[in-house]
Enzyme design. Structure first.
Site, short mmCIF file in Angstrom:
data_model
loop_
_atom_site.label_atom_id
_atom_site.label_comp_id
_atom_site.label_asym_id
_atom_site.label_seq_id
_atom_site.Cartn_x
_atom_site.Cartn_y
_atom_site.Cartn_z
N HIS A 25 0.77 -1.19 0.02
CA HIS A 25 0.05 -0.05 -0.28
C HIS A 25 0.92 1.24 -0.14
O HIS A 25 0.58 2.19 -0.87
CB HIS A 25 -0.73 0.04 1.23
CG HIS A 25 -1.75 -0.98 1.54
ND1 HIS A 25 -2.13 -1.75 2.57
CD2 HIS A 25 -3.01 -1.25 0.61
CE1 HIS A 25 -3.15 -2.58 2.21
NE2 HIS A 25 -3.74 -2.37 1.30
N LYS A 49 -15.48 -8.08 3.36
CA LYS A 49 -14.50 -8.44 4.23
C LYS A 49 -14.96 -7.87 5.70
O LYS A 49 -15.63 -6.77 6.11
CB LYS A 49 -13.21 -7.46 3.87
CG LYS A 49 -12.59 -7.96 2.41
CD LYS A 49 -11.29 -7.15 2.20
CE LYS A 49 -10.78 -7.41 0.73
NZ LYS A 49 -9.54 -6.41 0.46
N ARG A 98 -1.91 -6.00 -8.82
CA ARG A 98 -1.11 -7.14 -8.28
C ARG A 98 -1.13 -8.16 -9.46
O ARG A 98 0.08 -8.54 -9.85
CB ARG A 98 -1.12 -7.57 -7.03
CG ARG A 98 -0.76 -6.94 -5.97
CD ARG A 98 -1.35 -7.40 -4.59
NE ARG A 98 -2.66 -6.94 -4.51
CZ ARG A 98 -3.25 -7.22 -3.65
NH1 ARG A 98 -3.07 -7.68 -2.41
NH2 ARG A 98 -4.78 -7.17 -3.49
N SER A 135 -2.89 -8.09 2.87
CA SER A 135 -3.10 -7.83 4.32
C SER A 135 -3.63 -9.12 4.80
O SER A 135 -3.39 -9.71 5.91
CB SER A 135 -4.30 -6.72 4.43
OG SER A 135 -3.78 -5.58 3.94
P1 ADP Z 1 -9.94 -3.33 -0.86
O1 ADP Z 1 -10.54 -4.16 0.14
O2 ADP Z 1 -10.56 -2.16 -1.38
O3 ADP Z 1 -9.25 -3.96 -2.18
P2 ADP Z 1 -7.00 -3.14 0.14
O4 ADP Z 1 -6.71 -2.77 1.38
O5 ADP Z 1 -7.02 -4.59 -0.14
O6 ADP Z 1 -8.69 -2.84 -0.01
O7 ADP Z 1 -6.25 -2.52 -1.19
C1 ADP Z 1 -6.63 -1.18 -1.36
C2 ADP Z 1 -5.60 -0.93 -2.74
O8 ADP Z 1 -4.29 -1.18 -2.61
C3 ADP Z 1 -5.95 -1.86 -3.84
O9 ADP Z 1 -5.89 -0.92 -5.03
C4 ADP Z 1 -5.18 -2.94 -3.99
O10 ADP Z 1 -5.04 -3.46 -5.08
C5 ADP Z 1 -3.74 -2.24 -3.46
N1 ADP Z 1 -2.83 -3.00 -2.84
C6 ADP Z 1 -3.01 -3.78 -1.84
N2 ADP Z 1 -1.96 -4.59 -1.64
C7 ADP Z 1 -1.13 -4.11 -2.44
C8 ADP Z 1 0.35 -4.61 -2.79
N3 ADP Z 1 1.05 -5.38 -2.20
N4 ADP Z 1 0.87 -3.76 -3.85
C9 ADP Z 1 0.19 -2.74 -4.72
N5 ADP Z 1 -1.13 -2.67 -4.43
C10 ADP Z 1 -1.65 -3.38 -3.35
#
Ligand code: ADP
Length: 174
Positions: A25, A49, A98, A135
């Site tokens: 993130h 989630k 990703r 996460s």
């Molecule tokens: P959501 O539930 O909205 O997917 P997340 O917290 O899982 O929320 O992800 C928020 C954003 O960050 C999304 O666009 C996700 O693709 C991106 N993201 C999550 N993990 C990574 C990572 N390891 N590398 C790049 N982007 C990421």
């Protein structure tokens, strides 16, 4: 006033669950702030989630992690991301991709946000270091007493590892 109109700041929102925030993130955020005048990290509610951390704790973590970043603001929102984007006067939604699974899901979201909300989405490709970081995976590793903490530090900030251990294992011991 006569003359030039003041330029509107180019704002993006970076919405997500951030349960908890990871280095993946933060990488998207650091790269995103180079493209926009301001990025609003927006902690939303994903109906699919069930979060581990309460919203306030996720806001606290994000606040700590971005304390040294100018032009970043942290906010929580409820409801549709497109509505929050409009409220924040954002030109774009920033999201990370990703893999193909992310892409498929994101295309649908981005299409809805454009067609219904008239908001653009800007995608940044995950850095290959973090392409497998999620996460969910991190929570599983901590819960199952996974590798020693130093190895997890490649994927998650130290302050987050500490909170994860507290919440999942009820301890800060190594
Ligand atoms: P959501 O539930 O909205 O997917 P997340 O917290 O899982 O929320 O992800 C928020 C954003 O960050 C999304 O666009 C996700 O693709 C991106 N993201 C999550 N993990 C990574 C990572 N390891 N590398 C790049 N982007 C990421």
């Amino acid at each position: 006033m006569a003359g030039r109109m003041k330029r509107q700041p180019n704002i993006a929102i970076f919405p997500g669950t951030f349960d908890p925030p990871t280095n993946g993130h933060l990488d998207i955020l650091r790269r995103g702030v180079k493209l926009f005048d301001q990025v609003v990290v927006a902690v939303g509610q994903n109906p699919e989630k069930e979060p581990l951390f309460p919203v306030q704790e996720r806001l606290d973590m994000l606040g700590e992690l971005t304390a040294d970043m100018r032009n970043v603001r942290i906010a929580a929102y409820q409801g549709l991301t497109m509505d929050f984007a409009r409220k924040a006067r954002a030109r774009a939604i920033l999201r990370g991709i990703r893999d193909g699974t992310d892409l498929y899901y994101e295309l649908q979201q981005a299409n809805a946000n454009l067609m219904v909300g008239d908001v653009e989405t800007v995608f940044l490709l995950a850095n290959d270091e973090y392409i497998l970081t999620s996460s969910t995976l991190i929570k599983q590793i901590v819960e199952m007493g996974g590798p020693d903490i130093d190895r997890l530090l490649r994927l998650v900030p130290a302050s987050v590892v500490k909170r994860l251990r507290n919440r999942l294992l009820g301890t800060t011991r190594r």
